[in-house]
Design an enzyme around this catalytic site. Structure first.
Site, short mmCIF file in Angstrom:
data_model
loop_
_atom_site.label_atom_id
_atom_site.label_comp_id
_atom_site.label_asym_id
_atom_site.label_seq_id
_atom_site.Cartn_x
_atom_site.Cartn_y
_atom_site.Cartn_z
N SER A 123 -43.71 31.67 27.11
CA SER A 123 -43.04 30.55 26.45
C SER A 123 -42.94 30.70 24.94
O SER A 123 -41.96 30.25 24.33
CB SER A 123 -43.78 29.24 26.78
N THR A 124 -43.92 31.35 24.31
CA THR A 124 -43.88 31.50 22.86
C THR A 124 -42.83 32.52 22.42
O THR A 124 -42.25 32.40 21.34
CB THR A 124 -45.27 31.91 22.33
N GLY A 132 -46.59 37.51 24.00
CA GLY A 132 -47.51 36.39 24.13
C GLY A 132 -48.84 36.83 24.71
O GLY A 132 -49.10 38.02 24.91
N LYS A 192 -53.51 39.14 29.74
CA LYS A 192 -52.08 38.91 29.87
C LYS A 192 -51.70 39.12 31.33
O LYS A 192 -52.41 39.78 32.07
CB LYS A 192 -51.29 39.85 28.97
N GLY A 193 -50.57 38.55 31.72
CA GLY A 193 -50.12 38.73 33.09
C GLY A 193 -50.03 37.44 33.88
O GLY A 193 -49.81 37.47 35.08
N GLY A 199 -47.69 35.55 33.84
CA GLY A 199 -46.32 35.54 34.33
C GLY A 199 -45.98 36.74 35.21
O GLY A 199 -44.81 36.97 35.53
N GLU A 208 -45.32 44.86 30.29
CA GLU A 208 -45.87 44.49 28.99
C GLU A 208 -46.77 45.59 28.44
O GLU A 208 -46.73 45.90 27.25
CB GLU A 208 -46.64 43.17 29.10
#
Length: 244
Positions: A34-35, A93, A105-106, A108, A114
């Site tokens: 989202s960022t 993000g 991270k992950g 999403g 990434e």
């Protein structure tokens, strides 16, 4: 009216772009989340950055790049004219970040792409809101470390997580889709296992151990990679952490 969290995200993303991407750059990696939406919004607002090639980490970031009218590239495209394996800087993000700038991270399900785009970059910068700050990974983000696995091996990986690691997970779940029956399927056609280890004292060691398990494609532990992290605060300000 935007919430305090969204206002902070936007401020962090805008500042990260303004302080790290310049007209001298040729290739920039664009992460997911989202960022990152606000990061692309800022890039679009700055015409002097429109000549740069932007490499996405997911279908979401690909859409942001193309809908923003920016130049799209890839680290692995079969067409050499569109292939950019070396990236000047990647902005992405994070789900949780500790004081050493290690990150989970992950959330999403994009951790493999990434990781590829972050590793290809000369500089890696993260953007998030204040809720993602943490003294130790696994204390704020309790959904688990995302682990991308080959579908036919997911049960083997789950059993190995329970038996072969020096640090045993408290919970292990195969991530299920929300709007359809069945598991989440990544852009690479793989499954995602979320393994919650509680407070992680040595994320780099844990990441290496998980990566060695047969069937694991990538682990959502990004260690010793980011140089800076920009956090949007509840009051609209920005807090910047740098790797020591």
């Amino acid at each position: 009216m935007a919430s305090a969290v969204e206002t902070g995200k936007k401020a962090a993303a805008f500042r990260a772009v303004d302080e790290n991407i310049t007209a001298d750059h040729k290739v920039v990696g664009i992460g997911s989340g989202s960022t990152v939406i606000y990061a692309v919004e800022r890039i679009v607002q700055r015409p002097e950055l429109h000549h740069i090639v932007y490499v996405p980490t997911s279908f979401q970031s690909l859409q942001l790049i193309t809908e923003g009218g920016l130049k799209l590239g890839s680290v692995e495209h079969t067409n050499r004219a569109l292939r950019f394996p070396e990236i000047d800087i990647t902005i992405d993000g994070a789900d949780e970040v500790d004081k050493q700038l290690n990150a989970i991270k992950g959330g999403g399900a994009c951790q493999f792409q990434e990781m590829v785009v972050a590793k290809a970059a000369k500089k890696f910068v993260m953007i998030a809101d204040y809720r993602k700050k943490s003294d130790k990974l696994g204390t704020q983000w309790t959904k688990g470390v995302p682990i991308e696995v080959v579908p036919l091996a997911y049960k083997v990986v789950i059993n190995a997580l329970k038996s072969q690691l020096s640090m045993k997970p408290e919970t292990i779940t195969l991530r299920m889709a929300v709007a359809k029956a069945g598991p989440v399927v990544t852009d690479n056609g793989n499954f995602v296992i979320d393994a919650h280890f509680g407070s992680i004292s040595d994320p780099s060691k844990l990441g290496r151990e998980i990566k060695l398990l047969t069937g694991v494609v990538e682990v959502g532990l990004f260690c010793n990679m980011a140089e800076m992290a920009y956090f949007g605060e509840a009051d609209g300000g920005v807090d910047i952490w740098t790797r020591k």
